[in-house]
Design a protein around this motif. Structure first.
Motif, PDB file in Angstrom:
ATOM      1  N   GLY A  47       0.816  -1.213   0.000  1.00  0.00           N
ATOM      2  CA  GLY A  47       0.000   0.000   0.000  1.00  0.00           C
ATOM      3  C   GLY A  47       0.844   1.255   0.000  1.00  0.00           C
ATOM      4  N   VAL A  48       2.010   1.199   0.660  1.00  0.00           N
ATOM      5  CA  VAL A  48       2.937   2.335   0.637  1.00  0.00           C
ATOM      6  C   VAL A  48       3.402   2.594  -0.795  1.00  0.00           C
ATOM      7  N   ALA A  49       3.731   1.522  -1.525  1.00  0.00           N
ATOM      8  CA  ALA A  49       4.171   1.674  -2.916  1.00  0.00           C
ATOM      9  C   ALA A  49       3.072   2.303  -3.766  1.00  0.00           C
ATOM     10  N   MET A  50       1.846   1.832  -3.591  1.00  0.00           N
ATOM     11  CA  MET A  50       0.745   2.363  -4.390  1.00  0.00           C
ATOM     12  C   MET A  50       0.405   3.798  -3.995  1.00  0.00           C
ATOM     13  N   THR A  51       0.489   4.099  -2.699  1.00  0.00           N
ATOM     14  CA  THR A  51       0.277   5.478  -2.273  1.00  0.00           C
ATOM     15  C   THR A  51       1.354   6.380  -2.859  1.00  0.00           C
ATOM     16  N   GLY A  52       2.603   5.893  -2.877  1.00  0.00           N
ATOM     17  CA  GLY A  52       3.679   6.670  -3.490  1.00  0.00           C
ATOM     18  C   GLY A  52       3.398   6.959  -4.955  1.00  0.00           C
ATOM     19  N   ILE A 220     -11.001  15.591  -1.559  1.00  0.00           N
ATOM     20  CA  ILE A 220     -10.037  14.818  -0.774  1.00  0.00           C
ATOM     21  C   ILE A 220     -10.683  13.519  -0.291  1.00  0.00           C
ATOM     22  N   ALA A 221     -11.878  13.630   0.291  1.00  0.00           N
ATOM     23  CA  ALA A 221     -12.574  12.438   0.785  1.00  0.00           C
ATOM     24  C   ALA A 221     -12.905  11.486  -0.357  1.00  0.00           C
ATOM     25  N   ALA A 222     -13.412  12.029  -1.466  1.00  0.00           N
ATOM     26  CA  ALA A 222     -13.787  11.182  -2.597  1.00  0.00           C
ATOM     27  C   ALA A 222     -12.569  10.544  -3.247  1.00  0.00           C
ATOM     28  N   ALA A 223     -11.478  11.302  -3.356  1.00  0.00           N
ATOM     29  CA  ALA A 223     -10.252  10.754  -3.953  1.00  0.00           C
ATOM     30  C   ALA A 223      -9.644   9.671  -3.067  1.00  0.00           C
ATOM     31  N   PHE A 224      -9.718   9.865  -1.745  1.00  0.00           N
ATOM     32  CA  PHE A 224      -9.242   8.854  -0.797  1.00  0.00           C
ATOM     33  C   PHE A 224      -9.927   7.519  -1.075  1.00  0.00           C
ATOM     34  N   ILE A 346      -3.335  14.294  -0.940  1.00  0.00           N
ATOM     35  CA  ILE A 346      -3.863  13.844   0.352  1.00  0.00           C
ATOM     36  C   ILE A 346      -4.745  12.611   0.158  1.00  0.00           C
ATOM     37  N   GLY A 347      -5.556  12.628  -0.885  1.00  0.00           N
ATOM     38  CA  GLY A 347      -6.427  11.492  -1.149  1.00  0.00           C
ATOM     39  C   GLY A 347      -5.681  10.210  -1.439  1.00  0.00           C
ATOM     40  N   ALA A 348      -4.443  10.339  -1.944  1.00  0.00           N
ATOM     41  CA  ALA A 348      -3.648   9.153  -2.240  1.00  0.00           C
ATOM     42  C   ALA A 348      -3.329   8.328  -1.006  1.00  0.00           C
ATOM     43  N   ALA A 353      -3.621   3.742   3.884  1.00  0.00           N
ATOM     44  CA  ALA A 353      -4.502   3.684   5.050  1.00  0.00           C
ATOM     45  C   ALA A 353      -5.428   2.480   4.981  1.00  0.00           C
ATOM     46  N   THR A 354      -5.965   2.203   3.817  1.00  0.00           N
ATOM     47  CA  THR A 354      -6.876   1.062   3.670  1.00  0.00           C
ATOM     48  C   THR A 354      -6.121  -0.249   3.832  1.00  0.00           C
ATOM     49  N   GLY A 355      -4.898  -0.321   3.300  1.00  0.00           N
ATOM     50  CA  GLY A 355      -4.083  -1.513   3.510  1.00  0.00           C
ATOM     51  C   GLY A 355      -3.791  -1.741   4.983  1.00  0.00           C
ATOM     52  N   LEU A 356      -3.517  -0.647   5.718  1.00  0.00           N
ATOM     53  CA  LEU A 356      -3.251  -0.751   7.153  1.00  0.00           C
ATOM     54  C   LEU A 356      -4.496  -1.177   7.917  1.00  0.00           C
TER      55      LEU A 356
END
Length: 391
Positions: A47-52, A220-224, A346-348, A353-356
Motif C-alpha cells: 500500500g505504501v508503494a501504491m500510495t507513493g 479529498i474524501a472522494a479521492a481517498f 492527500i487522497g492518495a 490507510a486502507t491496507g493498514l
C-alpha cells in the motif's frame, strides 16, 4: 452525414491518452497478491508503494499546468504518454521490491502530467465542459475495463511482470496517434519565468477561496475512496468475499465499465441540474454500494454494489467542473493543476490507510470506513445547501 470535427479528434485522443496512462497504473492492482507473494511483503507495505505512485501522480499535476502554460499542452501530454510506456517497462523488470517502489513512483509522476493539461485543452476547445470532461474521464474507466481482466489472466498465466507490461504497447500506439493528429497550441504564458508561478501568497490566496476550499475538501474524501478502491478492490474480493483472482479481475473491470457508461451522464446532469446535486448523488450511491459489498452475501450483492460504487465514484465529472466554473481563464492551467495536486496528494493516502486498516481490522472494517467518508461528504453538501452557506 455530419462531418467529423477537429474538436472531436482532440477529445478522442485526450481520452485515449488518459486511457493509456491509466492502464499503466491499473494493471498493477489485479496482480498485487502475486506481487506481495513474490517479494514477501504485507498489504500495508505494498500500500505504501501504491500510495507513493498516486502521490507522485497528483504532485505532478501543478507543475504540469505550469509547463503547459509555458510550452503548450501538446508536448506535456506526449511526455505523459511516452513516459508511461518507459516506466511500465522499467516496473516490469524490477529485480527487488525497492526498485519496484521506485518504478511505481516514477510511473505516477509521468502519468500525472496528463490530466490537468488535457482538461485545460478541452476547456479551450468546448463550451459545455461538463460533458466533455465526462467523456474524457471515461478513458479511466475504459482502462479499467481492459486492464484488470487482461492483467489478471496474464498474471496467472505468465507472471505479474508480464501483466504490468501490458501498458507498454498501448502507450506507444497512443503516443504515435497523438503526435500525428493533434496540432500544437499557443502557450498562455510563454515568457513568464517559471519561478514566478510558485508564489506562496498566490497559492494560498487561491486555495483559501471558499468556493474552492469547500469542494477541495469534498474531493479529498472522494479521492481517498477512489484510490483505495482502485488499489484494493480485487484483493477485497479475493480475501473478503473469497472470489478467484480471475473472477475478481472481471468484477473489477465491471466496476470500470459502469463508471465509463455513467460518467458522461453524471457530467451532463452536473451541467443541467447543478454540480452539488450531481456530486451529492454520487457520494450517496457509492456509500450505499460499499455497505452492500461488506454486509450483504451472495453474488447478486456484488453486482448491485458494483453498479452503485461504479456510478458514485464517477464523481469527478460532477465535482471537477465546479473548479473550472470559479477559476478565471488565466488561472485554469496552473490553478486547476494546483487544486488537483492538493486534493489528490492527500487522497492518495487511501491506499496505504486502507491496507493498514485491512491488516489490523480486516477488509470489512476497511471498506466500511470508505463508506463513512463518503457519507460525511454527502452530509457536508446537504448542510451547505440547507443553510445556504454559499461554499
Amino acid at each position: 452525414m455530419r462531418r467529423w470535427r477537429y474538436s472531436e479528434t482532440v477529445l478522442a485522443l485526450c481520452t485515449l491518452a488518459f486511457f493509456a496512462t491509466m492502464v499503466g497504473r491499473l494493471a498493477i492492482s489485479p496482480v498485487l497478491p502475486l506481487i506481495t507473494e513474490d517479494f514477501g511483503v504485507t498489504n500495508s507495505v505494498v500500500g505504501v508503494a501504491m500510495t507513493g505512485m498516486w502521490m507522485a501522480y497528483f504532485l505532478s499535476q501543478y507543475p504540469s499546468g505550469i509547463f503547459a502554460d509555458r510550452y503548450g499542452e501538446r508536448p506535456i501530454i506526449l511526455i505523459a504518454v511516452g513516459g508511461t510506456a518507459v516506466t511500465s517497462l522499467f516496473l516490469a523488470l524490477s529485480p527487488v521490491f525497492a526498485v519496484f517502489v521506485f518504478g511505481t513512483v516514477a510511473l505516477g509522476a509521468v502519468a500525472g502530467l496528463h490530466y490537468s493539461v488535457a482538461t485545460t485543452l478541452l476547456t479551450r476547445t468546448y463550451d459545455e465542459i461538463g460533458a466533455a470532461i465526462g467523456v474524457h474521464n471515461s478513458g479511466g474507466p475504459a482502462a479499467g475495463l481492459v486492464a484488470p481482466p487482461i492483467a489478471g489472466w496474464v498474471g496467472v498465466t505468465y507472471g505479474w511482470r508480464a501483466a504490468v507490461a501490458i501498458a507498454v504497447p498501448i502507450a506507444i500506439l497512443v503516443y504515435v496517434l497523438f503526435s500525428w493528429l493533434i496540432d500544437p497550441t499557443e502557450p498562455r504564458r510563454p515568457n513568464q519565468p517559471m519561478q514566478d508561478r510558485f508564489d506562496i501568497g498566490a497559492i494560498t490566496d487561491l486555495l483559501s477561496r471558499p468556493k474552492i476550499a469547500f469542494p477541495i475538501c469534498l474531493a479529498i474524501a472522494a479521492a481517498f475512496v477512489w484510490q483505495a478502491t482502485s488499489t484494493f478492490l480485487p484483493t477485497f474480493l479475493t480475501e473478503h468475499r473469497e472470489q478467484s483472482t480471475e473472477l475478481a479481475a472481471v468484477v473489477f473491470a465491471s466496476y470500470f465499465v459502469v463508471q465509463a457508461i455513467t460518467q458522461v451522464g453524471v457530467g451532463a446532469v452536473s451541467d443541467r441540474v447543478g454540480r452539488d446535486f450531481a456530486t451529492a448523488g454520487c457520494l450517496f450511491l457509492a456509500g450505499v454500494g460499499f455497505v452492500i459489498f461488506v454486509t450483504v452475501p451472495g453474488f447478486e450483492a456484488v453486482v448491485v454494489g458494483v453498479v452503485l460504487v461504479g456510478t458514485g465514484l464517477g464523481w469527478g465529472a460532477a465535482l471537477l467542473p465546479r473548479f473550472m466554473d470559479v477559476l478565471s481563464d488565466a488561472e485554469r492551467g496552473a490553478g486547476f493543476g494546483l487544486i488537483r495536486t492538493v486534493y489528490g496528494f492527500i487522497g492518495a493516502l487511501g491506499s496505504v490507510a486502507t491496507g493498514l486498516f485491512a491488516d489490523l481490522f480486516g477488509w470489512g472494517v476497511a471498506f466500511l470506513v470508505l463508506a463513512g467518508l463518503l457519507g460525511l461528504g454527502f452530509c457536508a453538501i446537504l448542510v451547505n445547501w440547507l443553510f445556504s452557506l454559499g461554499y
